[in-house]
Structures are given as structure tokens and as C-alpha cells.
Design a protein around this motif. Structure first.
Motif, short mmCIF file in Angstrom:
data_model
loop_
_atom_site.label_atom_id
_atom_site.label_comp_id
_atom_site.label_asym_id
_atom_site.label_seq_id
_atom_site.Cartn_x
_atom_site.Cartn_y
_atom_site.Cartn_z
N ALA A 154 49.15 -62.85 -23.99
CA ALA A 154 48.77 -64.00 -24.80
C ALA A 154 47.29 -64.32 -24.69
O ALA A 154 46.74 -65.05 -25.52
N HIS A 155 46.63 -63.80 -23.65
CA HIS A 155 45.21 -64.08 -23.48
C HIS A 155 44.34 -63.22 -24.38
O HIS A 155 43.11 -63.38 -24.41
N SER A 156 44.90 -62.26 -25.07
CA SER A 156 44.11 -61.43 -25.99
C SER A 156 43.61 -62.27 -27.15
O SER A 156 44.29 -63.21 -27.60
N GLY A 157 42.42 -61.95 -27.61
CA GLY A 157 41.87 -62.68 -28.75
C GLY A 157 40.36 -62.66 -28.73
O GLY A 157 39.71 -61.94 -27.95
N LEU A 209 33.06 -62.56 -27.85
CA LEU A 209 33.66 -61.55 -27.00
C LEU A 209 35.09 -61.31 -27.46
O LEU A 209 35.81 -62.26 -27.78
N VAL A 210 35.51 -60.06 -27.49
CA VAL A 210 36.86 -59.68 -27.90
C VAL A 210 37.58 -59.18 -26.67
O VAL A 210 37.17 -58.18 -26.06
N TRP A 262 33.06 -73.02 -24.37
CA TRP A 262 33.88 -71.85 -24.64
C TRP A 262 34.99 -72.24 -25.62
O TRP A 262 35.61 -73.31 -25.50
N THR A 263 35.27 -71.35 -26.59
CA THR A 263 36.39 -71.53 -27.52
C THR A 263 37.10 -70.20 -27.70
O THR A 263 36.53 -69.13 -27.49
N LYS A 264 38.40 -70.30 -28.11
CA LYS A 264 39.18 -69.11 -28.43
C LYS A 264 39.78 -69.29 -29.81
O LYS A 264 40.50 -70.27 -30.05
N ILE A 302 36.74 -55.69 -24.82
CA ILE A 302 36.98 -55.71 -23.38
C ILE A 302 38.48 -55.50 -23.18
O ILE A 302 39.30 -56.32 -23.63
N GLN A 303 38.84 -54.41 -22.54
CA GLN A 303 40.24 -54.08 -22.33
C GLN A 303 40.62 -54.33 -20.88
O GLN A 303 39.94 -53.85 -19.96
N LYS A 304 41.70 -55.09 -20.67
CA LYS A 304 42.22 -55.38 -19.34
C LYS A 304 43.72 -55.15 -19.35
O LYS A 304 44.40 -55.39 -20.36
#
Length: 1338
Positions: free
Chosen positions: A1102-1105, A1122-1123, A1071-1073, A1047-1049
Motif C-alpha cells: 500500500a505504500h507504493s505510489g 519520487l516514485v 511531504w504529500t502522496k 525506487i523499488q523496495k
């Protein structure tokens, strides 16, 4: 198509030019320039005899063709042909044919084998009728059958369906691949071999397009069955059908048919096109049909069917192909091989015109019945346009494409392609032409606009080829290069073809005028008539001369029934007349227009004569007048008066009159002979009205003088004698008196006060005369001798007369006679009887779908006679015609009225009837509308159950009625209980509900009712009790497809990830990251019972992951990953430097940017700027390498360079720029011409195409051709048998581009021999030779 036609040829197509030359020859045996062809079985005949050629190779699968005799048409042996049928398994199937004459031998076949009489098949012959019976039909009997008589053969089909599923649908014509028999038979499955008619009925057998049994419904659109493509021959008929599911529709759908993109076919309804619709209540399916009769080639094209409801829309496209009417009996090979002469209209004038014309092979190749079946792999897909492929292909590919797509008429194909390419030429006179067609509603305005290339050019407008002159309706406008024709107030006469002519060029269009819907301005009215009476329905529409249809019980009344029905048109008024109504004419009649219909009911009842007033016994004196009067219900009824059973003949004293419903017998100067029984007998009815005439004799006894007065009546006494008179009639009391001297007569009337007698049914026995509620207060003296109430007195009698008796004249009259001797007194009671008063307005209750209950009260006054019954009438509210509901009197005070139309507003009124007649009508009741409650909802189902709630859903009821639908009520009841509890207050308009606050573990039954203004309908109840307890369901994540990939934003964009899930009870969502719980206020999670949402208001790098979501119920769980990739603009490149500069070029080099923006780089943008202006110009874009060369710089200028990096987000905010400018010097330029090596092109002569041996006919100019090459150009010499031909004038030699030609003019046998062509140049020489044979024609 026929690879075996030409021996030795490799091409698979028929070479038309070779075949044309073959037919030009007088000798068929030398058709292919060699030996005799093995395919020619005919011989040459003299010119006076027609040439018949039979080619077995032309028609694959047919070994021979029977050629018709010249001028004689094949005739069918059948006058009636069998039809394909569909029967249920186990039932018999019967096929009948009729031959033209008796004694013809008929054979029945199945699968090419003859059928004989057996236990399975029954054969019968009766005169010209022949019958085939298939007993106890089974699946094995399904297939194709045939009947043969002489040279005629007709095929038909038998289709077998299961007994319990058999429906009366039309059997579709089987496809050619399914038919059995020889290949020749499969070419025409429903046509008769050897006949010219295309089909027995002249219509397409595949026109119905009925769906295949068991075909699935359309899961998306509104169509249950869509219209399919159809084919029909010229003059035939075809029907396209569309079925629409109506189970979920509250109102009928709106269906429109179009031809092309927008031509509405509803405006074209007429002789060749009809639109029909119907509704099947059993299957709840609407059927819409487009019926085309007498099809023409112009009908070919694309059609569209659009269906729309309140909130849905669907459409379907289909095609119609109209073929030429060609039968196997019309195949004339000779006519296809004849030349069409230029003179004589196609007849051959003489032998000298034999070559003047062209051969028409297209008529032979277009016979669809003789096409060879092609391989399915070579069939063109339906969506490909072969003409578009041919138009774009080079000419060398025409032969391959024609073979692949089955094009057999090559000449026609080339002609059409030539016309298509001619059409592509750009117009020199028009910049913008007219559209192909226009459509306008009747009465509206339309503008036709063109744009010219020359603004000063003159324009002519034509309508159907005739020039249009400017008038009030046609207006010409010219604005610059635009020319406009405006037609105002369009009528049907404007529906035509229009042309715009500029010089010698023109453009055309077609205008379609659409008629507005014809509306009904005054509806039909219900009628109630007797048998034999005249019926006239009248309706008024919005258009004069509009086309309307009259229907009876849904069946159209046609002109064929003019002996019974008459149709009249008077402007906008339309009338349907039935001269003499019969009981069979009872029913609902409708007038249908294009904008609606009017409905009325006709009730025809048998004649019943009702007697409103019967004749009564009379007692009259001598010389008085006796009047017998009766009143019947029918004013047209005549009758006969009888005296003692014998017909009474009128004369000067006896008069018979008939005025309306009243019949009178008047006898003047009554004599004792007139005393008898009188009867009135109506003609045509078995009834008899009788009364007796009593003659009253006045007896006067002689008394001496001074006789006291006396009143001589038959019944004198204290008790008053009652005289009954009908209101409105004349009352005459003739009282004989005597006395001497003549007495004085005094008439008095007692003034009484009392109550009117209320209406009551006729009593079984008369009441006592003494019962009365009246009291006497005073007496009124009557002494007037003139006026309505008068008294006349003579010597021997006193006459009291009342003209037109009224209710006030009723009472006790006292007659007193006095003289000096004494007095006498008699009381006479006069009773005036009348029709009852009008009852009060009736009340209507219990209104149903087509019935209601009418109640009323008795009239306040019964008219002095008991009420015998009541008559009820009704009418539509907007109508003025009242229709009687009963002919037999109603004894009760209520009645159930039936046979009303739902949704129509009615009014009721009532009459009271006694022995005198019928009262005035009561005031009309309150208007009411028959409305029935809706039926029960359908498909009630339980959608979801929890510990305290139950979710229900259902579909609307099948029948809603004219009252509409107000909503639904939902109730529940415990299992085994009888008390239903409302699940919600009031009604709901939705077809689903969530019932809350239910006891956990209870077993409940639910029911749903539909409500409208008529009340609740029947309920639908769940079949099984529902246990209020949540069912454990395993948790499951339903990850959408777009979230399964990265998912690209972009930076600062919001992130909203919604993931649905299932599970009961409600699962726990986590939810986890990167394996760690989510932290921070920027990332939020929102959960609902059915989905979870991850929301980031403004994304950062920083929210990428990698994010992971988990749904858990106890020890069961489901996970999804989800990526998320947050991307930004890249940083500028690094270390930009100039590596080299030479001439007008500069080489640049740089390093990739330090930050790529968290995504792949798309490239670099290189720009340059002149040092003087510092304006930047882009040199390279999306350049992928890290070094480049900038060319075409200007000598003497200095340049700066800069480079931007670019990714999916955009270019970097800053660029890497060179620090110092780069100068382009002015170098010296010396031109050095290149050194080329001379080439030697010399070549010795050689023949690329040698001479070939020839055999020619003497007298025809002949040419010998060959081709040579060589350099320098060789010298050419021709020799015959070693002799040089250069000096011979009969030989001409040509040389063009290396092609050498020797022309021999009109050779003779002496010119035969060996010819040599020799070519010589400096490099050498070459020669070739051939043999020429000159033949003398025999």
C-alpha cells in the motif's frame, strides 16, 4: 611501411624473402627479376672491393646517406656543445661552443636559415670559442637553433618566459613535432648529425619530467606533479620527479619507489640508483626524485611511486624504456646487408660459403631515427598490448596487425611469438613453480616452495648456477609433492638468482634482500674550536660497515675533498676529521643514514689569548728564590722571557718551565744584579706580561752588647702591611731580626670572624684599606717547626712558611721579638686570593625558536678579587661535551643565547672569572627545549552566517615547529573596537568552528591563533568585518541521482529516503502522496537544517505510489517527485493443464498469475515428478511463455507437473500442479530407412593453375608446376616440342593431390622449348603449355 619499394606489388610491407634473394645475386641490375630497378644507384664491384649500396627509398625524408669509411669512426668538430636555455623576456641569451681546433668556420642557423651579425644577433669568435648572443629576447625568438662546423651539426633550444614569472627550472626538450627545420633534422632534435654519441652528455634530456607551466594541480590525490613515462638510451641517465603539496601537511610525507609490483627500490640504492628529496619553503612543495644513471636494458619496465601521510595515500605508475645506443653516425647499411657466416665468427671464408648464414634486417629496421612518421590514426593506443593481440590472432592477420601497430621487424616478431607460445606449454615436472621474485628483509627467514608433479622426483637447488649444499643456513624440506628451500638469517650475499631443477626442467626466481634502516645509536656532539685546531666528529650507528653520508649545511661532502676532510670507519663508529679548522668550516654538520640523521654544530673562532693570572712584582732578599708565574687560556702557547727587553737565557740558576697553561720563571740565589724588569711574551700574540723584581738589602747596624731586639722591615709601623698570596701558592715571610742577646721570636695569628665578600664587578678605584667587617676575638700561637704551617728561626732572621696557602691562612699575623733588653712587634696582614665560588644554577627564560635568555646570580664569594665577568657554556642533554658560548667576558648577569636547534634539549652553566682565574662551573640549569610558537593559520574564511551565528574555517599554519600543535583559539572584536572577546573556552583542535550567541546586525572582526607549548603564534584576522545577519537564499532541493528513477523496495524492507536541500532562512518542508498529506504512523518524516528524510520501518504494497516533497521560504518554493514501488513475490500460475501427450513428450499450458507482485514477471519454473518417488526435478527455468513441451520422459512411468511464477523478488510460494498423473505408453517402433538419390561426381579434367613461362640458368635443377582437377583421376602426360617425355631419364614427373611437377635435372640450352602437360580421363582431356628459356651465365 614503404609502399613504393617494390614496383607492381600491392602489399604495404617489405617482403623480406624477395629482398634476401636480391642480395644473393652477383648482378644487382636484375634485382627484381625483370628490368633494371629505378631505385638501385650502385654497381657491382669485384669480390675484393666492399660492396656499398645507397638506397634513397630506405629513409623517407633523407635524400642521401654519407657512408663512413671502413674502420674509421666519425669525429665531432665540437669539443664543447651548446645547451638549451630558458631566459626571461627582455634578457639576453648567450650560447657558446668550442671547436677542436682554431680557424674552423662556424655557421649559426635558426629554422634552417643562416644567422648573420645584426642589431638582434651578435656573433663573436675568440680562438676555438664561438659565441652567439640574442639581444632583448622576446616571444618571437623562442624556437630551435643549430650550429654547424664542417660535417657536424648540433641543435639546441631557446625558451622564453615572462619576466615576472620566470623561475629557474629545467627546460624540457621540445617534442619532435615542435622542432623546425627539415624532416631529417626533426628525427634527432638534441643529437649531432653524423656522430656516434647519442647525446652531448649521455643522459636523457626529458628525464626531468617537469610540469608544464600553468598545469592544474591534482584535485584528488596528494601529487602536485606525478612522474611521467621516460625513455633513455643505454648508458644514459634519467630522473623521475614527483611533487607533493605540503601546505596542508603537518609532517613530511613518506614516499616509496617500487619497480614492478613490490620490489622496493630503497634497498637498491647504489651506483646506478639514487633517491633525493627536498622542500621548497616558498611554494610549500616537496620534491622527490628517482635518479637512474648508466641505464641498462634490464631497467626497462613499470615503476610506481607511493606517497602516504597520516590519513591519506596516493600512488602513480609510470614506465621506463631503455633504447639501444644508436646514432646516425653508426648506421652502416653494408653491415645490415651482410650475411652472418656460420664459420669464422661472422667473416666470409670463401665464395662457397656465400649462402651459409642469414641476413640481419632487424638491425636496419630497428633504427628509430629512420622510421617513417605514421598517421596518428594508425598509432596504437597506449593501453593496448600488441603482443597479446598478435598471440590471439590467426597467422593470416599478422601482416595487417603489424602494419597497423608499426611493427617493422617481421622476422623478430615471428620469433618472439614462437617463444611466447612455447612458454605456454604446461610444465610436466612442476604443478606449481616459483614466483618470479621474492623479497626479504636482512636477518629474516625466507621459504622458496615448489610443487612437483611426481612426488618421488629428486630436486636440486642452484644459486647463481652453483648447487646449494645443505648447511645450517640452507634447509631442504620435502612434504609430499612440495619441496621447500629455507634460508635463515638472510644476508646481502643471499641476494641472487635461484633455480629449482627437476630432471631436465627447471624454474627460476630472484631473491631481493632488503637492508633494514641504519639507525643512529649515538648522535654527533656540538663543538667549539679555535682556528687551526683539529676537529673530530664521531657518531655510532646500528650496523657495521653501513653506508653513510656526511653533509655540511645540507651539501654532501665527497671523496674529492679528501685534502681537507677525512672519513674513518671503525666498526659501527664513523668519524669526520678536519685537521686544521678555518672560519669557513663553521656550520651544521650532519651524518645521514637510511634510517635518519644526526646533526651537530661546529663553531670556529679566531684565536684569542686570555690571561687568567698575570705575573706580579716581587721583593726578595739576597740568596732567596724569586718565582714569576703566569697562566694563559691556551696550554699549547709557548713564550719567551725577557729581562730588561732582552731574551733571558736559562742556566743552572735561572730555570724556565711550561706546564699546561702555567709558565714559570725561577731565579735561585737572587743577587742585586737580578733586580730588573721581567716580561713574558707569548708566541703568536701581541701581548706582553711584565713585572719588576726588587732586591731587598738587609742593613744591620753594629750596636753594642745588650742591644734591644728589633725587626728590620721596610715598612714597619702600627698600620699592618698587607701581603697578597694566591691560593695554592707557597707563602714565605722572611723577617730579618737583630738583638743581643739573641731574641726570642713569637708568631701569632689573630682569630677573626666576618662575612665573605660578595662578588661584584671590578671597581673603578680601590677602596680604603680601613673598611672591614672583621673583628678580633683571640690570637693563636704558631710554633710548629714542621708541617704545612711552620716557623724557622735563626740568629738574624725568622722565616714563617705556609705550604699551599688556603683561605683559612688569611688574617693578621703578629711577629714579636723579645730579649732581656726589650721587645719589638710588627703586624703583617696576609690576604689569600682565589678564584670565585661557583655561581648558582642559571635560570632560562624567554625560550624561542633558536634562542633563550639565561640569567644568574653572582657567586657567594668573589675570591678576594672583583669578578671581571662570566663565561657561559651549553650542551645537549644527552651529550657530555660542553660548548663555550662566549670568549669575551660577559659583564652583565644575563645573556641571550642564540644559534640553537629547535626541538633539541639543552642545559646551561656559567663560570665566574676574576683576576686569579675561572671558578668551578655552576650546576646545570633545568633542561629546556628551544621551541618557537607556530605561525599564523592560513586561508581564514567565513563559511556561513546566520542571525546569531558565524561559521569559520581555516587551514593549519605553514610552520608548526618541534613543539607540535596544541590547538586554536578564536576571538572576535566589534568593528572599530580594541577589546577581543574569546569565542570559546580553551582551545579547539578542529580547523572550523561555529560561533554562537552573537548580536544580530553587529559588524565583527574575527581572528584565530595557533598555540603550542611555546605559546600562541601570530593571529590571522578576517580582512573585512562580518555582518551577523542571515542572507536570504532561494530554496533548492538537491535530489540524488538514484532517487530520480523508480525506487523499488521489497515488502517488509525499510525505506529511508534522504534528500538534501539549501535555503536561508530554514525552509519549511512538506511531504504529500498522490496530492494528499501523509497519514498513518507507519510513514514518518524527519527534517534537519540541511536535509529531510522519509522513513518507513517496514514497507507494504500500500505504500507504493508517487511522493512529492516541497521546500518553501515565504513565496519561493522548490519541488521534487519520487516514485516508490514496493514489490512482493507473485502468486502461482492459473489453470495448469496437459494439452497433449505423444511419444516421450508432454505439452503443458497455463495462465499468468493473478498477482504479479507489483513488478514484471521474469518467467516460470517448470518441474516434473515421477509418480513412484514423487521427487521433483526442474525441467525449465526462467521460461517466458505460458506453454511448453516436456521431453525425454520414461516409457511406462506416470508424471505430475507443477509450475512456479518468478519475478525480481523470487519464486511464488506455491505452484500450480496437475491433478492427475500423465502415463507414457509403450508404442511399437518400425524403422524405415531413408531413400537417397545417387550423385554423379564425374568431371572432365581442367587446369586450376596452368604452367607459366620460365627463364633459368643452365646447370641449376628446374621445376615446372601446374594444378589439375577431374574425376575419375585423369592420366597425365608431359611433352617437349611434341615429343613424349615419359621414357627420358633426365625428367622426373610427380603428382600429389592434383599438383603436377616436372623436374628437369641440370638443364642445358638444348632443353629449352615448349613444354605441354596433358590430362585425360573418360569425361575428356585438357592441356596447358609454357616456354622454357635456358641461359648460359656470362
Amino acid at each position: 611501411m614503404w609502399p613504393y619499394l617494390l614496383p607492381g606489388e600491392t602489399s604495404a610491407l617489405w617482403n623480406l624473402s624477395i629482398f634476401s634473394r636480391w642480395l644473393d645475386r652477383r648482378q644487382i641490375s636484375r634485382a627484381w627479376g625483370g628490368g633494371r630497378s629505378p631505385y638501385i644507384v650502385g654497381r657491382t664491384r669485384p669480390h675484393s672491393v666492399p660492396l656499398w649500396v645507397t638506397c634513397a627509398c630506405l629513409v623517407p625524408g633523407v635524400t642521401s646517406l654519407r657512408m663512413p669509411e671502413p674502420g674509421k669512426k666519425p669525429v665531432s668538430a665540437f669539443s664543447k656543445k651548446p645547451r638549451s636555455v630558458e631566459v626571461a623576456a627582455g634578457s639576453p641569451a648567450v650560447f657558446e661552443v668550442e671547436t677542436e681546433r682554431a680557424g674552423v668556420k662556424v655557421r649559426w642557423q635558426r629554422g634552417g636559415s643562416d644567422i648573420g651579425a645584426s642589431s638582434k644577433y651578435g656573433l663573436a669568435t675568440e680562438g676555438t670559442r664561438h659565441t652567439l648572443t640574442v639581444r632583448e629576447v622576446g616571444p618571437a625568438d623562442q624556437g630551435s637553433y643549430a650550429v654547424i662546423a664542417g660535417s657536424s651539426k648540433v641543435k639546441f633550444d631557446l625558451k622564453v618566459t615572462e619576466a615576472e614569472k620566470a623561475e629557474p627550472v629545467l627546460a624540457p626538450t621540445p617534442a619532435p613535432a615542435e622542432a623546425t627545420g627539415t624532416p631529417g633534422e626533426t628525427l634527432a632534435p638534441a643529437a649531432e648529425l653524423g656522430e656516434s654519441a647519442p647525446s652531448p652528455e649521455g643522459s636523457s634530456s626529458a628525464a626531468r619530467n617537469d610540469p608544464t607551466p600553468g598545469a592544474p594541480d591534482d584535485p584528488i590525490g596528494l601529487f602536485v606533479m606525478r612522474p611521467q613515462d621516460g625513455e633513455v638510451t643505454v648508458g644514459g641517465s634519467i630522473t623521475f620527479s614527483a611533487r607533493v603539496a605540503g601546505a596542508s601537511l603537518l609532517k613530511p610525507p613518506v614516499v616509496k619507489w617500487f619497480k614492478g609490483k613490490w620490489v622496493d627500490l630503497s634497498s637498491k640504492v647504489g651506483q646506478h640508483l639514487q633517491l633525493h628529496d627536498s622542500y621548497d619553503r616558498a611554494s610549500k612543495v616537496y620534491l622527490f626524485e628517482l635518479h637512474i644513471t648508466d641505464a641498462q636494458p634490464a631497467f626497462t619496465g613499470g615503476y610506481r611511486c607511493e606517497v602516504s601521510t597520516k590519513d591519506k595515500f596516493d600512488c602513480s605508475n609510470f614506465n621506463l624504456t631503455v633504447h639501444e645506443a644508436v646514432g646516425t653516425g653508426d648506421l652502416d647499411l653494408l653491415s645490415s646487408f651482410r650475411r652472418t657466416s656460420l664459420a669464422g665468427g661472422g667473416r666470409r671464408i670463401s665464395d662457397s660459403h656465400e649462402d651459409a648464414g642469414i641476413l640481419d634486417f632487424s638491425s636496419l629496421l630497428k633504427k628509430s631515427s629512420f622510421r617513417t612518421p605514421r598517421d596518428s590514426k594508425l598509432e596504437a593506443p597506449a593501453e593496448e598490448d600488441v603482443w597479446e593481440i598478435l598471440r590471439q590472432a590467426p597467422p593470416s592477420e599478422y601482416e595487417r596487425i603489424a602494419f597497423q601497430y608499426g611493427v617493422t621487424d617481421l622476422r623478430g616478431m615471428l620469433k618472439r611469438l614462437k617463444g611466447m607460445r612455447r612458454d605456454e606449454k604446461k610444465s610436466t615436472a612442476f604443478q606449481k613453480k616459483l614466483e618470479p621474485a621474492y623479497q626479504v628483509s636482512k636477518g629474516h627467514k625466507i621459504r622458496l616452495t615448489v610443487e612437483l608433479a611426481d612426488p618421488d622426483a629428486e630436486v636440486k637447488w642452484l644459486k647463481n648456477g652453483q648447487e646449494i649444499q645443505m648447511s645450517g643456513r640452507y634447509i631442504f624440506e620435502s612434504i609430499g609433492a612440495k619441496r621447500t628451500l629455507t634460508i635463515s638469517q638472510c644476508s646481502l650475499a643471499d641476494d641472487a638468482a635461484y633455480q629449482c631443477v627437476v630432471g631436465g626442467e627447471k624454474c627460476s626466481t630472484e631473491l631481493f634482500v632488503k637492508e633494514p634502516p641504519v639507525l643512529i645509536t649515538r648522535p654527533l656532539e656540538d663543538q667549539l674550536v679555535m682556528v687551526g685546531q683539529r676537529v673530530e666528529f664521531e657518531c655510532e650507528v646500528s650496523e657495521e660497515g653501513a653506508q653513510v653520508k656526511w653533509l655540511k649545511d645540507g651539501v654532501e661532502l665527497t671523496r674529492e675533498e679528501t685534502f681537507k676532510y677525512r672519513f674513518k670507519k671503525d666498526g659501527r663508529r664513523h668519524r669526520l676529521i678536519i685537521n686544521e679548522a678555518t672560519l669557513e668550516d663553521t656550520g651544521h654538520y650532519a651524518l645521514r643514514t637510511s634510517g635518519g640523521q644526526a646533526l651537530a654544530e661546529l663553531i670556529v673562532q679566531e684565536k684569542k689569548l686570555e690571561v687568567y693570572q698575570s705575573i706580579a712584582d716581587l721583593t726578595v732578599g739576597a740568596k732567596d728564590q724569586a718565582v714569576f708565574k703566569c697562566e694563559v687560556s691556551d696550554e699549547n702557547v709557548r713564550g719567551v722571557w725577557l729581562k730588561n727587553g732582552k731574551e733571558l737565557v736559562p742556566d743552572s740558576r735561572i730555570k724556565v718551565s711550561h706546564i699546561g697553561r702555567v709558565h714559570k720563571l725561577t731565579i735561585d740565589d737572587v743577587t742585586p744584579a737580578d733586580e730588573a724588569d721581567y716580561s713574558f711574551v707569548p708566541e703568536g700574540f701581541a701581548c706582553n706580561l711584565s713585572a719588576k723584581l726588587h732586591f731587598m738589602e738587609v742593613k744591620i747596624d753594629f750596636v753594642p752588647r745588650q742591644e734591644p731586639p728589633k725587626i728590620h722591615l721596610d715598612c714597619p709601623g702600627r698600620i699592618p702591611d698587607t701581603i697578597v698570596v694566591v691560593a695554592g701558592n707557597k707563602l714565605r715571610l722572611d723577617v730579618p731580626i737583630s738583638g743581643d742577646p739573641a731574641p726570642t721570636v713569637i708568631w701569632q695569628k689573630a682569630i677573626t670572624q666576618g662575612n665573605k665578600s660578595p662578588a661584584r664587578p671590578a671597581p673603578d678605584a680601590p677602596e680604603d684599606a680601613g673598611d672591614s667587617d672583621e673583628w678580633v676575638f683571640d690570637k693563636k700561637l704558631l710554633c710548629e717547626t714542621e708541617g704545612r704551617v711552620r716557623v724557622e728561626t735563626t740568629k738574624d732572621r725568622s722565616i714563617f712558611t705556609v705550604e699551599g696557602a688556603e683561605k683559612e691562612d688569611e688574617g693578621v699575623y703578629t711577629v714579636t721579638v723579645k730579649n732581656p733588653v726589650g721587645e719589638d712587634r710588627v703586624n703583617l696582614t696576609v690576604k689569600v686570593i682565589d678564584v670565585p665560588d661557583a655561581p648558582a644554577a642559571p635560570k632560562v627564560s624567554n625560550v624561542g625558536e633558536d634562542s633563550c635568555t639565561v640569567q644568574w646570580e653572582p657567586p657567594a664569594y668573589d675570591g678576594g678579587q672583583p669578578v671581571l665577568g662570566y663565561i657561559l657554556e651549553r650542551k645537549k642533554k644527552k651529550s657530555y661535551r660542553w660548548m663555550r658560548l662566549n670568549f669575551d667576558l660577559i659583564q652583565e648577569l644575563s645573556h641571550e643565547a642564540r644559534r640553537m636547534i629547535e626541538g633539541v634539549v639543552y642545559e646551561m652553566r656559567v663560570y665566574a672569572v676574576n683576576a686569579i682565574g675561572m671558578s668551578r662551573p655552576s650546576p646545570a640549569s633545568q633542561p629546556f627545549m628551544p621551541i618557537g610558537p607556530p605561525s599564523e593559520p592560513t586561508h581564514l574564511a567565513v563559511e556561513d552566517v546566520s542571525d546569531t551565528t558565524v561559521s569559520l574555517k581555516w587551514r593549519p599554519p605553514e610552520r608548526v615547529g618541534a613543539g607540535g600543535l596544541d590547538g586554536y583559539s578564536v576571538e572576535y572584536c566589534p568593528e572599530g573596537g580594541s577589546e577581543w572577546v574569546a569565542a570559546l573556552r580553551g582551545l579547539t583542535e578542529h580547523t572550523s568552528i561555529l560561533v554562537k550567541d552573537l548580536p544580530t546586525g553587529a559588524r565583527l572582526l574575527f581572528r584565530v591563533r595557533a598555540h603550542n607549548m611555546a605559546g600562541p603564534g601570530a593571529p590571522v584576522t578576517t580582512t573585512e568585518p562580518v555582518t551577523v545577519q542571515e542572507i536570504l537564499q532561494r530554496p533548492r532541493l538537491q535530489l540524488p541521482r538514484h532517487l530520480r528513477q523508480t525506487i523499488q523496495k521489497k515488502v517488509r524492507e525499510p525505506v529511508n529516503l534522504l534528500i538534501p536541500f539549501q535555503g536561508k532562512p530554514r525552509p519549511q518542508v512538506t511531504w504529500t502522496k498522490e496530492g494528499q498529506p501523509l497519514a498513518g504512523e507507519e510513514v514518518s518524516v524527519r527534517n534537519s537544517p540541511t536535509d529531510t528524510i522519509l522513513f518507513i520501518r517496514a514497507a507494504r504494497r500500500a505504500h507504493s505510489g508517487t511522493y512529492q516533497v516541497t521546500v518553501r521560504i515565504e513565496n519561493m518554493e522548490d519541488k521534487a517527485t519520487l516514485v516508490l514501488q514496493v514489490v512482493d513475490k507473485p502468486s502461482p500460475p492459473q489453470d495448469l493443464r496437459v494439452t497433449e501427450a505423444w511419444g516421450l513428450n508432454v505439452a503443458l499450458e497455463w495462465k499468468p498469475p493473478q498477482d504479479d507482485g507489483n513488478t514484471e514477471l521474469w518467467g516460470y519454473t517448470v518441474q516434473k515428478a515421477d509418480k513412484k518417488t514423487m521427487e521433483w526435478f526442474t525441467v525449465l527455468e526462467h521460461y517466458r511463455r505460458t506453454h511448453c513441451v516436456v521431453p525425454e520422459l520414461i516409457i511406462g512411468n506416470g508424471y505430475y507437473f507443477r509450475v512456479f511464477s518468478q519475478n525480481m523478488v523470487g519464486s511464488s510460494d506455491t505452484a500450480a500442479t496437475t491433478k492427475e498423473p500423465v502415463f507414457i505408453p509403450r508404442p511399437g517402433i518400425t524403422y524405415e530407412p531413408p531413400d537417397y538419390k545417387a550423385l554423379d561426381f564425374s568431371e572432365a579434367p581442367s587446369f586450376t593453375q596452368p604452367l607459366v613461362n620460365r627463364s633459368v640458368i643452365a646447370g641449376y635443377t628446374t621445376m615446372l608446376c601446374c594444378a589439375v582437377r577431374g574425376s575419375p583421376k585423369p592420366k597425365i602426360s608431359w611433352f617437349k616440342n611434341g615429343l613424349d617425355l615419359g621414357e627420358d631419364a633426365r625428367f622426373r614427373m610427380f603428382s600429389k593431390q592434383g599438383v603436377l611437377t616436372l623436374e628437369i635435372r641440370k638443364p642445358c640450352p638444348f632443353d629449352g622449348g615448349i613444354y605441354v602437360c596433358r590430362a585425360t580421363n573418360l569425361q575428356g582431356e585438357a592441356q596447358c603449355e609454357c616456354r622454357l628459356e635456358v641461359r648460359v651465365p656470362q
